[in-house]
Design a protein around this motif. Structure first.
Motif, short mmCIF file in Angstrom:
data_model
loop_
_atom_site.label_atom_id
_atom_site.label_comp_id
_atom_site.label_asym_id
_atom_site.label_seq_id
_atom_site.Cartn_x
_atom_site.Cartn_y
_atom_site.Cartn_z
N GLY A 32 0.84 -1.21 -0.18
CA GLY A 32 0.13 -0.10 0.08
C GLY A 32 0.87 1.27 -0.05
N LEU A 33 1.93 1.30 0.77
CA LEU A 33 3.00 2.38 0.87
C LEU A 33 3.54 2.72 -0.61
CD1 LEU A 33 4.45 4.62 2.32
CD2 LEU A 33 5.95 2.96 2.99
N TRP A 35 2.13 1.93 -3.41
CA TRP A 35 1.25 2.19 -4.35
C TRP A 35 0.81 3.59 -4.35
CZ3 TRP A 35 -0.94 1.41 -8.86
CH2 TRP A 35 -2.12 2.08 -9.19
N TRP A 36 0.93 4.07 -2.93
CA TRP A 36 0.73 5.25 -2.71
C TRP A 36 1.58 6.37 -3.04
CZ3 TRP A 36 3.27 8.91 0.75
CH2 TRP A 36 2.56 9.99 0.99
N ILE A 37 3.11 5.86 -2.98
CA ILE A 37 4.12 6.83 -3.43
C ILE A 37 4.01 6.78 -5.05
CG2 ILE A 37 6.42 6.77 -3.95
CD1 ILE A 37 6.88 5.41 -1.22
N TYR A 38 3.79 5.73 -5.71
CA TYR A 38 3.62 5.49 -7.09
C TYR A 38 2.25 6.50 -7.62
CZ TYR A 38 2.33 3.91 -11.81
OH TYR A 38 2.08 3.95 -13.24
N ALA A 39 1.42 6.23 -7.04
CA ALA A 39 0.02 7.40 -7.10
C ALA A 39 0.43 8.95 -7.30
CB ALA A 39 -1.07 7.11 -6.49
N LYS A 40 1.12 9.36 -5.96
CA LYS A 40 1.47 10.59 -5.90
C LYS A 40 2.34 11.04 -6.96
CE LYS A 40 -0.63 11.91 -2.26
NZ LYS A 40 -1.90 13.11 -2.29
N ASP A 42 2.66 9.83 -9.87
CA ASP A 42 1.58 9.83 -10.99
C ASP A 42 1.00 11.11 -11.28
OD1 ASP A 42 0.79 8.38 -13.51
OD2 ASP A 42 -0.97 8.32 -12.63
N GLU A 43 0.35 11.70 -10.21
CA GLU A 43 -0.44 12.86 -10.01
C GLU A 43 0.52 13.95 -10.59
OE1 GLU A 43 -2.13 13.36 -6.36
OE2 GLU A 43 -3.58 11.63 -6.52
#
Length: 294
Positions: A32-33, A35-40, A42-43
């Motif tokens: 989850g951590l 994925w959160w880093i990847y999403a940030k 990506d944004e």
């Protein structure tokens, strides 16, 4: 009775279930951590192909990352050799029975362990020229700083390893007429180096990463060339930092793997030597021993 039963208690059914559950929970949390880093990222558009395009060009590797990597490896290799020599010399010096050797050796080790490495490199590059009336190159400022700091830490590691060895080994060596220098060189230091190999490797990995501090004297190491200079000329600093971090991880992993291989080989060699000694030993035949006459 096996050694495992004394040193390690095998987990029971409840402990195995608990360990499995904790493994799953921490695995999910880590995923989850990430994925959160990847999403940030990506944004923020950090995965845009245009930002990573410079790393597909040959000039990025030949003009920036390649020269920086070579400079880092050269400084690290030189610093490793000198740090190991410094550590062995001053560890033996601190263990000397002559106080005029042990006290100055201890003072040198404690002093250079206490001074921050960044400050040491800065002083060697900018301060030492006033003492020697000549310039100090960025390479030697980095290498000398790495040697003094990491060599002092290794000196304590060697000293702890030598003190951890059974005292009977040195006493037996002295009993057959060996000098103290021979005891240190042939018996104690090799065993201490093998016993403290994990600590030594960890410190050498730290030394390799500490070459990045050479930026303060403009030494063209990997962080300077592969992140700062590359980002200023070709692309995104975040992408450059990720690539350089991956390179550091690969190099340190290879160094650790090499140390583990050397450790396994030395242990196998020692095991074979013990078996050879046991095989060559001539057993005593109790039936041939004559009983004392009454």
């Amino acid at each position: 009775m096996s050694t495992d039963s004394v040193l390690y208690d095998h987990p029971g059914p409840r402990a195995r279930i608990r360990n499995a559950a904790l493994t799953v929970v921490f695995g999910v949390a880590l995923a989850g951590l990430l994925w959160w880093i990847y999403a940030k990222f990506d944004e923020a558009g950090q995965w845009d192909g245009q930002l990573w395009k410079p790393f597909t060009e040959a000039t990025t590797w030949t003009q920036f990352i390649g020269p920086g990597l070579l400079a880092t490896l050269w400084a690290a290799a030189t610093g490793m050799v000198l740090s190991l020599a410094f550590g062995i010399i001053f560890a033996v010096g601190r263990l000397s029975e002559r106080r005029w050797i042990s006290i100055p050796s201890g003072a040198v080790v404690e002093f250079f362990r206490a001074v921050p490495l960044l400050l040491m490199i800065f002083f060697i590059f900018y301060g030492v020229p006033f003492v020697i009336d000549g310039p100090v190159t960025a390479f030697w400022a980095v290498v000398i700083g790495l040697t003094l700091y990491n060599g002092s830490v290794l000196a304590e590691a060697f000293r702890a390893g030598i003190r951890s060895l059974p005292g009977g080994q040195a006493e037996a060596a002295y009993a057959i007429g060996m000098r103290k220098s021979q005891v240190m060189q042939l018996i104690l230091v090799p065993q201490a180096a093998r016993a403290m190999l994990p600590v030594i490797v960890s410190q050498l990995v730290v030394l390799l990463k500490d070459t990045a501090l050479g930026y303060i004297v403009a030494y063209p190491e990997l962080l300077q060339r592969g992140v700062n200079d590359l980002a200023a000329n070709k692309g995104n600093i975040v992408a450059a930092a990720i690539v350089v971090a991956a390179i550091y991880i690969v190099i340190n992993s290879l160094l650790t793997a090499l140390a583990n291989w050397l450790d396994r080989r030395s242990r196998q060699r020692g095991f074979r030597a013990q078996r050879r000694t046991a095989t060559d030993a001539t057993p005593v035949d109790v039936h041939t021993v004559s009983e004392p006459q009454g």
